[in-house]
Design a protein around this motif. Structure first.
Motif, PDB file in Angstrom:
ATOM      1  N   TYR A 110     -17.786   6.371  11.682  1.00  0.00           N
ATOM      2  CA  TYR A 110     -16.486   6.722  11.098  1.00  0.00           C
ATOM      3  C   TYR A 110     -16.669   7.440   9.766  1.00  0.00           C
ATOM      4  O   TYR A 110     -15.915   8.368   9.445  1.00  0.00           O
ATOM      5  N   ILE A 111     -17.634   6.990   8.979  1.00  0.00           N
ATOM      6  CA  ILE A 111     -17.847   7.562   7.647  1.00  0.00           C
ATOM      7  C   ILE A 111     -18.469   8.950   7.733  1.00  0.00           C
ATOM      8  O   ILE A 111     -18.072   9.872   7.007  1.00  0.00           O
ATOM      9  N   ARG A 112     -19.437   9.134   8.616  1.00  0.00           N
ATOM     10  CA  ARG A 112     -20.207  10.380   8.666  1.00  0.00           C
ATOM     11  C   ARG A 112     -19.538  11.477   9.489  1.00  0.00           C
ATOM     12  O   ARG A 112     -19.692  12.664   9.204  1.00  0.00           O
ATOM     13  N   LYS A 113     -18.815  11.097  10.553  1.00  0.00           N
ATOM     14  CA  LYS A 113     -18.300  12.080  11.497  1.00  0.00           C
ATOM     15  C   LYS A 113     -16.768  12.123  11.478  1.00  0.00           C
ATOM     16  O   LYS A 113     -16.104  11.114  11.238  1.00  0.00           O
ATOM     17  N   GLY A 151     -17.506  17.039  14.280  1.00  0.00           N
ATOM     18  CA  GLY A 151     -18.576  17.477  13.414  1.00  0.00           C
ATOM     19  C   GLY A 151     -18.753  16.558  12.214  1.00  0.00           C
ATOM     20  O   GLY A 151     -18.066  15.541  12.063  1.00  0.00           O
ATOM     21  N   ASP A 152     -19.685  16.946  11.354  1.00  0.00           N
ATOM     22  CA  ASP A 152     -19.953  16.157  10.158  1.00  0.00           C
ATOM     23  C   ASP A 152     -18.757  16.216   9.212  1.00  0.00           C
ATOM     24  O   ASP A 152     -18.103  17.246   9.067  1.00  0.00           O
ATOM     25  N   ARG A 153     -18.505  15.099   8.552  1.00  0.00           N
ATOM     26  CA  ARG A 153     -17.416  15.027   7.598  1.00  0.00           C
ATOM     27  C   ARG A 153     -17.789  15.787   6.322  1.00  0.00           C
ATOM     28  O   ARG A 153     -18.939  15.734   5.875  1.00  0.00           O
ATOM     29  N   HIS A 154     -16.832  16.472   5.735  1.00  0.00           N
ATOM     30  CA  HIS A 154     -17.080  17.192   4.484  1.00  0.00           C
ATOM     31  C   HIS A 154     -17.337  16.201   3.346  1.00  0.00           C
ATOM     32  O   HIS A 154     -16.835  15.081   3.349  1.00  0.00           O
ATOM     33  N   TRP A 155     -18.104  16.654   2.360  1.00  0.00           N
ATOM     34  CA  TRP A 155     -18.406  15.802   1.229  1.00  0.00           C
ATOM     35  C   TRP A 155     -17.166  15.552   0.370  1.00  0.00           C
ATOM     36  O   TRP A 155     -16.928  14.427  -0.054  1.00  0.00           O
ATOM     37  N   LEU A 156     -16.395  16.605   0.129  1.00  0.00           N
ATOM     38  CA  LEU A 156     -15.226  16.495  -0.738  1.00  0.00           C
ATOM     39  C   LEU A 156     -13.946  16.490   0.087  1.00  0.00           C
ATOM     40  O   LEU A 156     -13.961  16.806   1.268  1.00  0.00           O
ATOM     41  N   GLY A 157     -12.848  16.132  -0.548  1.00  0.00           N
ATOM     42  CA  GLY A 157     -11.560  16.109   0.143  1.00  0.00           C
ATOM     43  C   GLY A 157     -10.954  14.723   0.123  1.00  0.00           C
ATOM     44  O   GLY A 157     -11.570  13.740  -0.335  1.00  0.00           O
ATOM     45  N   LEU A 158      -9.740  14.621   0.646  1.00  0.00           N
ATOM     46  CA  LEU A 158      -9.020  13.344   0.669  1.00  0.00           C
ATOM     47  C   LEU A 158      -9.532  12.399   1.741  1.00  0.00           C
ATOM     48  O   LEU A 158      -9.083  11.250   1.820  1.00  0.00           O
ATOM     49  N   VAL A 182     -17.650  11.593  -0.167  1.00  0.00           N
ATOM     50  CA  VAL A 182     -17.680  11.071  -1.532  1.00  0.00           C
ATOM     51  C   VAL A 182     -16.675   9.931  -1.692  1.00  0.00           C
ATOM     52  O   VAL A 182     -16.976   8.898  -2.314  1.00  0.00           O
ATOM     53  N   LEU A 183     -15.477  10.095  -1.127  1.00  0.00           N
ATOM     54  CA  LEU A 183     -14.466   9.046  -1.197  1.00  0.00           C
ATOM     55  C   LEU A 183     -14.970   7.754  -0.551  1.00  0.00           C
ATOM     56  O   LEU A 183     -14.829   6.662  -1.128  1.00  0.00           O
ATOM     57  N   ALA A 184     -15.554   7.855   0.642  1.00  0.00           N
ATOM     58  CA  ALA A 184     -16.054   6.668   1.344  1.00  0.00           C
ATOM     59  C   ALA A 184     -17.182   6.004   0.560  1.00  0.00           C
ATOM     60  O   ALA A 184     -17.237   4.769   0.453  1.00  0.00           O
ATOM     61  N   ILE A 185     -18.088   6.798   0.001  1.00  0.00           N
ATOM     62  CA  ILE A 185     -19.208   6.243  -0.753  1.00  0.00           C
ATOM     63  C   ILE A 185     -18.717   5.533  -2.007  1.00  0.00           C
ATOM     64  O   ILE A 185     -19.195   4.444  -2.359  1.00  0.00           O
ATOM     65  N   VAL A 186     -17.747   6.129  -2.700  1.00  0.00           N
ATOM     66  CA  VAL A 186     -17.191   5.497  -3.893  1.00  0.00           C
ATOM     67  C   VAL A 186     -16.521   4.171  -3.544  1.00  0.00           C
ATOM     68  O   VAL A 186     -16.685   3.158  -4.249  1.00  0.00           O
TER      69      VAL A 186
END
Length: 457
Positions: free
Chosen positions: A164-167, A178-185, A189-193
């Motif tokens: 769920y986090i990566r894709k 596809g792969d989830r973008h690093w930035l965005g809503l 980055v949001l999931a990692i934070v």
């Protein structure tokens, strides 16, 4: 002359039987089961099961047109009742095998087949519980095999969470993009934070029992108050804050979603189930779901609850009857087939759930949403950041897997890991269970043979 002793006659008053304290005892027990150990902790714990609940309910609503409003109302009632009865955060989760079949084959396995599968599964579980056969199975299954099922289920949740986090997810088709973008809503980055925030607040789980007001093992004694930054941080309702952030971001991603709201409950109607639907539901839904329900929804739940809440041991028969009744009532009206689950119990405990009030609070929220917004709530759930759901599911899976850390001997660990490995790689809890039982029996025979004295000629 002695005066005769006259005895005043007693009036014939009907003897009053002592009043039964049965109703008052029930009220007292329900009140005790629903009391919050800590308000913030219980509120936080209520969020621990949403990482499993929301994706499956959303997928069924989008793919087979499940009545979300009806499901929210019935599952909300189930949450309140189970919290009042058991006094622990007993979860109400979707039946995953039935949901998987419906999502992957929505054209042929629709709502009638789903409900037929749920009714058949519930009927069998009710029969096993009433006859006492479930309690017998619970006593006969080795602990190492139960731990193997818990470990495999926990790791399966964790792997799904990482996906769920990566894709990018398409829940309506149960597929990853596809792969989830690093930035965005809804970016990485949001999931990692969010994950880092939960780790800082909750740690590895040992601080969950140290929250203010949690006096499970204090015998009623008041815990001395701790002051300082660490105590303030540890008292934060991390899961609730993360979930609230997800709700806010859902509205930011699509502000016009408020215009799609239709106030009022969805219409509740009896589902018409044909003979073909009964057959398909039993063969494709009940048969693969039944082993998972017996192992994870009943046996693993009873075992985990006794580990997490000493003194609150529930019979397997009681839990089996509970699952059976839920589905024999709600499925006739289109509510999603439900069960209890060790993963949900572990997740809610991880985030601070300690009483039945935790799930009763969640149930009340579901009930209000189902009555006020009905199925139109799916518009908000569809915009909810999937990465945030993945974070909640990740910690719930890890907490469930950590229950297997009490295997003290190499033999027990061997059986547990064999059971877990087969369950994960074979995608079948039943296959792993039978493998674990076989390995356990083989080791017992081997040990018995080695213990026999050698005969001399």
């Amino acid at each position: 002359m002695e005066s005769p002793n006259y005895q005043i006659p007693l009036r014939d008053t009907p003897t009053q039987a002592p009043r039964s304290r049965f109703p008052s005892n029930i009220v007292h027990k329900v009140r005790d089961n629903l009391v919050f150990r800590s308000k913030l902790a219980e509120l936080n714990g209520a969020m621990g099961d949403l990482g499993t609940y929301i994706p499956i309910v959303l997928a069924l609503t989008l793919s087979v047109d499940l009545n979300l409003g009806t499901t929210l109302i019935f599952t909300g009632i189930y949450n309140i009742l189970t919290g009042a009865i058991y006094g622990v955060p007993m979860p109400v989760q979707p039946m995953k095998s039935i949901a998987a079949v419906a999502i992957s084959n929505s054209a042929e396995f629709g709502v009638p087949e789903i409900m037929a599968a749920g009714i058949c599964t519930g009927g069998i579980l009710l029969l096993l519980g009433v006859t006492g056969l479930m309690q017998l199975v619970y006593k006969l299954i080795p602990l190492s095999v139960v731990r193997g099922i818990q470990l495999s289920q926990g790791l399966s949740f964790a792997m799904s969470a990482v996906k769920y986090i990566r894709k990018v997810q398409d829940f309506s088709k149960s597929k990853s993009g596809g792969d989830r973008h690093w930035l965005g809503l809804d970016g990485l980055v949001l999931a990692i934070v969010c994950a880092c925030f939960i780790i800082v607040v909750n740690g590895a789980g040992e601080e969950g029992s140290e929250r203010e007001g949690d006096d499970i093992n204090l015998g009623g004694r008041e815990r001395p108050r701790k002051r300082g930054l660490r105590q303030i941080v540890a008292s934060l309702p991390s899961a609730f804050m993360v979930f609230l952030l997800g709700v806010i971001l859902a509205f930011i991603r699509r502000p016009g979603v408020v215009h799609d709201f239709k106030f009022g409950p969805s219409s509740i109607e009896a589902v018409k189930i044909s003979k073909h639907a009964w057959k398909e539901g039993f063969v494709k839904g009940t048969i693969p779901q039944l082993p998972l329900s017996v192992l994870n929804s009943v046996i693993a739940v009873c075992n985990l609850s006794s580990d997490l809440f000493p003194g609150k041991d529930f019979s397997a028969s009681s839990v089996s009857v509970s699952v059976g009744l839920m589905n024999l009532v709600g499925c006739w009206f289109g509510a999603m087939p439900c069960c209890h689950g060790a993963g949900g119990l572990a997740g809610q405990y991880k985030f601070g759930g300690r009483s039945g009030g935790c799930v009763a609070l969640l149930g009340a929220a579901k009930l209000v949403l189902g009555l006020v917004l009905g199925s139109s709530l799916v518009m908000v759930l569809n915009q909810f950041p999937v990465g945030v759901l993945g974070v909640l599911l990740l910690f719930a899976g890890i907490e469930l897997a950590m229950a297997s850390r009490d295997m003290n001997t190499k033999e027990e660990a061997f059986v547990m890991l064999m059971c877990s490995a087969v369950s994960i790689t074979g995608s079948s809890a039943a296959l792993g269970f039978f493998c674990g039982i076989a390995v356990h029996l083989l080791l017992k025979v081997r040990n018995w043979h080695n213990d026999q004295p050698c005969s001399t000629v």
